[in-house]
Design an enzyme around this catalytic site. Structure first.
Site, PDB file in Angstrom:
ATOM      1  N   SER A  83       3.181  13.785  -3.345  1.00 56.62           N
ATOM      2  CA  SER A  83       4.283  12.856  -3.720  1.00 56.62           C
ATOM      3  C   SER A  83       4.065  11.376  -3.011  1.00 56.62           C
ATOM      4  O   SER A  83       4.851  10.354  -2.985  1.00 56.62           O
ATOM      5  CB  SER A  83       5.624  13.151  -3.061  1.00 56.62           C
ATOM      6  OG  SER A  83       5.734  13.704  -1.855  1.00 56.62           O
ATOM      7  N   GLU A  84       2.841  11.314  -2.328  1.00 52.46           N
ATOM      8  CA  GLU A  84       2.390  10.172  -1.669  1.00 52.46           C
ATOM      9  C   GLU A  84       2.301   8.792  -2.283  1.00 52.46           C
ATOM     10  O   GLU A  84       2.888   7.699  -1.571  1.00 52.46           O
ATOM     11  CB  GLU A  84       1.111  10.038  -1.055  1.00 52.46           C
ATOM     12  CG  GLU A  84       0.975  11.063   0.317  1.00 52.46           C
ATOM     13  CD  GLU A  84       0.888  12.633  -0.433  1.00 52.46           C
ATOM     14  OE1 GLU A  84       0.340  13.674   0.405  1.00 52.46           O
ATOM     15  OE2 GLU A  84       0.940  12.899  -1.513  1.00 52.46           O
ATOM     16  N   VAL A  85       2.412   8.531  -3.737  1.00 56.39           N
ATOM     17  CA  VAL A  85       2.251   7.522  -4.313  1.00 56.39           C
ATOM     18  C   VAL A  85       3.856   6.797  -4.312  1.00 56.39           C
ATOM     19  O   VAL A  85       3.968   5.803  -4.525  1.00 56.39           O
ATOM     20  CB  VAL A  85       1.982   7.853  -5.723  1.00 56.39           C
ATOM     21  CG1 VAL A  85       0.186   7.582  -5.640  1.00 56.39           C
ATOM     22  CG2 VAL A  85       2.507   8.663  -6.681  1.00 56.39           C
ATOM     23  N   LYS A  86       4.706   7.721  -4.225  1.00 52.60           N
ATOM     24  CA  LYS A  86       6.171   7.262  -4.039  1.00 52.60           C
ATOM     25  C   LYS A  86       6.418   6.443  -3.119  1.00 52.60           C
ATOM     26  O   LYS A  86       7.430   5.887  -2.929  1.00 52.60           O
ATOM     27  CB  LYS A  86       7.055   8.287  -4.326  1.00 52.60           C
ATOM     28  CG  LYS A  86       7.073   9.046  -5.657  1.00 52.60           C
ATOM     29  CD  LYS A  86       8.071  10.176  -5.700  1.00 52.60           C
ATOM     30  CE  LYS A  86       8.261  10.755  -7.324  1.00 52.60           C
ATOM     31  NZ  LYS A  86       9.035  11.977  -7.123  1.00 52.60           N
ATOM     32  N   PHE A  87       5.694   6.486  -1.669  1.00 54.81           N
ATOM     33  CA  PHE A  87       5.667   5.745  -0.703  1.00 54.81           C
ATOM     34  C   PHE A  87       4.519   4.815  -0.447  1.00 54.81           C
ATOM     35  O   PHE A  87       4.480   4.248   0.309  1.00 54.81           O
ATOM     36  CB  PHE A  87       5.760   6.762   0.624  1.00 54.81           C
ATOM     37  CG  PHE A  87       6.531   7.861   0.683  1.00 54.81           C
ATOM     38  CD1 PHE A  87       8.029   7.736   0.937  1.00 54.81           C
ATOM     39  CD2 PHE A  87       6.370   8.987  -0.132  1.00 54.81           C
ATOM     40  CE1 PHE A  87       8.752   8.674   0.838  1.00 54.81           C
ATOM     41  CE2 PHE A  87       7.247  10.107   0.164  1.00 54.81           C
ATOM     42  CZ  PHE A  87       8.510   9.974   0.430  1.00 54.81           C
TER      43      PHE A  87
END
Length: 260
Positions: free
Chosen positions: A134-138
């Site tokens: 989920s890193e791209v959401k941050f």
């Protein structure tokens, strides 16, 4: 000895329990340090044949602790490199253990939690488990966990999930190769015990050699070099006292030394 985890030993199996249930076992600097140290301790312990990585509470690991991420966002680039290297070393310690490792996954395994599951040799997930890179959401990327997740699911699936950050189910994780087995939550321990049973029987030095073999052969074309590499490896293994005892034990219908 450890601030954020505990180690439970039962016969030849050691379970590392991440113990931050109040934050869903999200990891910070301390948990990263503790995990690295626990992996080193158990890898050096010849009485431990299999290591299980688990999380207390409802969730395996929700990934990075938000307070840790907030601190990292204020770091200089050099400070961020030093911080990321510690995480990378911990994952390498987990992935590089000389004995079989099994992730016990329930609830959320997000971001680095997915990375922890992927860094283990095998993973058993409850049917209600969910995963995500989920890193791209941050606004960041799953860089440090990428070698392990790519090894598990391959580049095609990674192209989707690294860019979308969407969650996926335990069944989807099973289909992609991230997870070895899926079961009901109340069957996690039974399923893991069944998985561990044949692992205990295997010769420990041969198991380490098998892990090294996969790392050496995977991704290489089948050519003269790789044929010679495999021939060298089996020749070295056959010459070990463990192999000699194992073959003799089979022929003599007795228990090999490593099981006594």
């Amino acid at each position: 000895m450890y601030q954020t985890l505990s180690i439970e030993r039962q016969e030849r199996v050691a379970t590392i329990w991440m113990d931050r249930p109040d934050v869903f076992n999200a990891f910070d600097e301390q948990l990263i340090a503790d995990l690295g140290a626990a992996c080193a301790e158990l890898d050096a312990d010849a009485s431990v044949r299999v290591v299980v990585l688990a999380g207390r509470g409802k969730h395996f690991s929700a990934g990075a602790d938000l307070n840790w991420m907030k601190r990292a966002s204020a770091f200089t680039e050099e400070e961020n490199r030093a911080d990321a290297r510690k995480f990378a070393r911990m994952l390498r310690a987990l992935s590089g253990m000389s004995k079989p490792t099994v992730a016990r996954v329930q609830g959320a395994a997000l971001g680095g939690g997915t990375g922890l599951a992927a860094a283990c040799d095998m993973a058993v997930a409850s049917s209600d488990a969910t995963f995500a890179t989920s890193e791209v959401k941050f606004g960041i990327i799953p860089a440090v966990i990428s070698p392990y997740v790519l090894r598990a699911i391959g580049p095609r699936h990674a192209l989707r999930y690294f860019q979308s950050g969407e969650r996926f189910s335990a069944q989807r994780a099973l289909a992609m190769g991230l997870v070895t087995e899926v079961c009901e939550r109340d069957q996690l321990d039974t399923t893991i015990a069944q998985l561990i049973e044949p692992l205990i029987v295997g010769a420990p030095l041969a198991q380490k050699a098998a892990k090294d073999l996969i790392a050496a052969v995977d991704g290489h074309p089948i050519n003269d070099d790789i044929s010679e590499e495999t021939a060298q490896r089996i020749a070295r293994q056959r010459a070990t006292s463990e192999a000699k005892d194992g073959i003799a034990a089979f022929l003599e219908k007795r228990t090999p030394a490593w099981l006594l």
